[in-house]
Write a protein that holds these residues in place. Sequence first.
Motif, PDB file in Angstrom:
ATOM      1  N   LEU A 193       0.819  -1.214   0.000  1.00 56.42           N
ATOM      2  CA  LEU A 193       0.000   0.000   0.000  1.00 56.42           C
ATOM      3  C   LEU A 193       0.857   1.269   0.000  1.00 56.42           C
ATOM      4  CD1 LEU A 193      -2.788  -0.973   2.581  1.00 56.42           C
ATOM      5  CD2 LEU A 193      -2.869  -1.117   0.089  1.00 56.42           C
ATOM      6  N   ALA A 194       2.139   1.123   0.218  1.00 55.69           N
ATOM      7  CA  ALA A 194       3.043   2.277   0.214  1.00 55.69           C
ATOM      8  C   ALA A 194       2.985   2.960  -1.147  1.00 55.69           C
ATOM      9  CB  ALA A 194       4.467   1.832   0.530  1.00 55.69           C
ATOM     10  N   GLY A 195       2.824   4.287  -1.119  1.00 52.29           N
ATOM     11  CA  GLY A 195       2.768   5.054  -2.350  1.00 52.29           C
ATOM     12  C   GLY A 195       1.412   5.070  -3.018  1.00 52.29           C
ATOM     13  N   THR A 206     -15.095   1.058  11.430  1.00 50.79           N
ATOM     14  CA  THR A 206     -14.180  -0.012  11.854  1.00 50.79           C
ATOM     15  C   THR A 206     -12.981  -0.111  10.926  1.00 50.79           C
ATOM     16  OG1 THR A 206     -16.017  -1.269  12.794  1.00 50.79           O
ATOM     17  CG2 THR A 206     -14.002  -2.489  12.307  1.00 50.79           C
ATOM     18  N   GLU A 207     -13.232  -0.008   9.629  1.00 48.40           N
ATOM     19  CA  GLU A 207     -12.143  -0.136   8.655  1.00 48.40           C
ATOM     20  C   GLU A 207     -11.121   0.989   8.797  1.00 48.40           C
ATOM     21  OE1 GLU A 207     -15.271  -2.676   7.722  1.00 48.40           O
ATOM     22  OE2 GLU A 207     -15.467  -0.485   7.660  1.00 48.40           O
ATOM     23  N   ASP A 208     -11.589   2.177   9.149  1.00 54.61           N
ATOM     24  CA  ASP A 208     -10.685   3.307   9.351  1.00 54.61           C
ATOM     25  C   ASP A 208      -9.729   3.017  10.507  1.00 54.61           C
ATOM     26  OD1 ASP A 208      -9.444   5.764   9.463  1.00 54.61           O
ATOM     27  OD2 ASP A 208     -11.170   6.859  10.226  1.00 54.61           O
ATOM     28  N   LEU A 209     -10.272   2.528  11.593  1.00 56.94           N
ATOM     29  CA  LEU A 209      -9.433   2.220  12.759  1.00 56.94           C
ATOM     30  C   LEU A 209      -8.419   1.130  12.436  1.00 56.94           C
ATOM     31  CD1 LEU A 209     -12.217   2.221  15.518  1.00 56.94           C
ATOM     32  CD2 LEU A 209     -10.591   4.052  14.992  1.00 56.94           C
ATOM     33  N   ALA A 233      -1.560   0.085   7.789  1.00 56.09           N
ATOM     34  CA  ALA A 233      -0.937   0.606   6.567  1.00 56.09           C
ATOM     35  C   ALA A 233       0.469   1.123   6.843  1.00 56.09           C
ATOM     36  CB  ALA A 233      -1.799   1.726   5.993  1.00 56.09           C
ATOM     37  N   PRO A 234       1.375   0.997   5.881  1.00 54.39           N
ATOM     38  CA  PRO A 234       2.741   1.504   6.065  1.00 54.39           C
ATOM     39  C   PRO A 234       2.759   3.033   6.016  1.00 54.39           C
ATOM     40  CG  PRO A 234       2.433   0.736   3.819  1.00 54.39           C
ATOM     41  CD  PRO A 234       1.191   0.358   4.570  1.00 54.39           C
ATOM     42  N   ILE A 255      -6.650  -8.123   0.390  1.00 53.99           N
ATOM     43  CA  ILE A 255      -6.251  -8.530   1.742  1.00 53.99           C
ATOM     44  C   ILE A 255      -7.505  -8.596   2.606  1.00 53.99           C
ATOM     45  CG2 ILE A 255      -4.833  -7.989   3.768  1.00 53.99           C
ATOM     46  CD1 ILE A 255      -3.159  -6.132   1.952  1.00 53.99           C
ATOM     47  N   THR A 256      -7.645  -9.674   3.352  1.00 58.11           N
ATOM     48  CA  THR A 256      -8.726  -9.772   4.335  1.00 58.11           C
ATOM     49  C   THR A 256      -8.204  -9.252   5.671  1.00 58.11           C
ATOM     50  OG1 THR A 256      -9.728 -11.666   3.226  1.00 58.11           O
ATOM     51  CG2 THR A 256     -10.289 -11.332   5.541  1.00 58.11           C
ATOM     52  N   ILE A 257      -8.892  -8.264   6.222  1.00 56.74           N
ATOM     53  CA  ILE A 257      -8.431  -7.662   7.480  1.00 56.74           C
ATOM     54  C   ILE A 257      -9.073  -8.363   8.678  1.00 56.74           C
ATOM     55  CG2 ILE A 257      -8.242  -5.543   8.824  1.00 56.74           C
ATOM     56  CD1 ILE A 257      -8.489  -3.958   6.229  1.00 56.74           C
TER      57      ILE A 257
END
Length: 263
Positions: free
Chosen positions: A138-140, A150-153, A159-160, A209-211
């Motif tokens: 996810l970098a860049g 929930t997803e925001d938290l 995330a890098p 990706i499954t979180i």
Amino acid sequence: MLKRLSLCLAIVASFISGATIARAATLDEILRKGKVRIAVVQDLAPWGFLNTNLEPEGFDIDVARLLAKDMGVQLELVPTIAANRIPFLQTDKVDIVIAALGANPDRAKSIWFSSAYALLYSGVFAAKNQAISSYADLAGKTVGVTRGNTEDLLISSLAPAGARIMRFEDNATTISAWMTGQTQVLVNTNTTAAEIAKNNPDKTIESKITIVKSPLYMGVSKGSDDLLRWINIFILTKKLNGDLNKISEKWFREPIPSDLPTL
């Protein structure tokens, strides 16, 4: 004497009423009646919703129809909202709940749960041509998420440092930002991704990706031993023969996970 008799009758009536409320549906009763009553939601696409002809459709609707067919009985779909899923079982309005129902210890005090038959999850989604298999990828990239959910938290901690997280005030705006190319990555649920894919066939969106996984279960009244056993056999059989995968591919464009929990 009359007051005492009235009190006794009231007590008896309350016991009878309580017994009615607590009565558990049995498989034999359903087979004898030739009908199974299944609670479904109709306001949560793609799990359950009304189409343009006001007919029920969705993943859970298809599963309910398959279950009734295998049981060899008529299906009665009983519309419900999320808050009424468990009360409908407790008051004998339905025999089974198939309505995007998650399990937890508190709910398990009131009803019994089957083995998991589907999966709701939060994840990282992007176009097919985006090479993303880990959070480092996810970098860049610009990552869209709805502020405060929930997803925001979750993504904020995963995330890098090089990822550019863009937070939007509501889900519709978050989706629109991904659709218009303002963001490259969408962090949301598989339900949202499925709706995007359904309504925009020209867009390729896939799970990267499954979180967090939230397995979904069918619910029955406490004490419905034989019915619960039959449902678990039904779920196992439909996993093995691919029927649940067909329904999942239809609504979510991905198969049922092989590691769903069994109870």
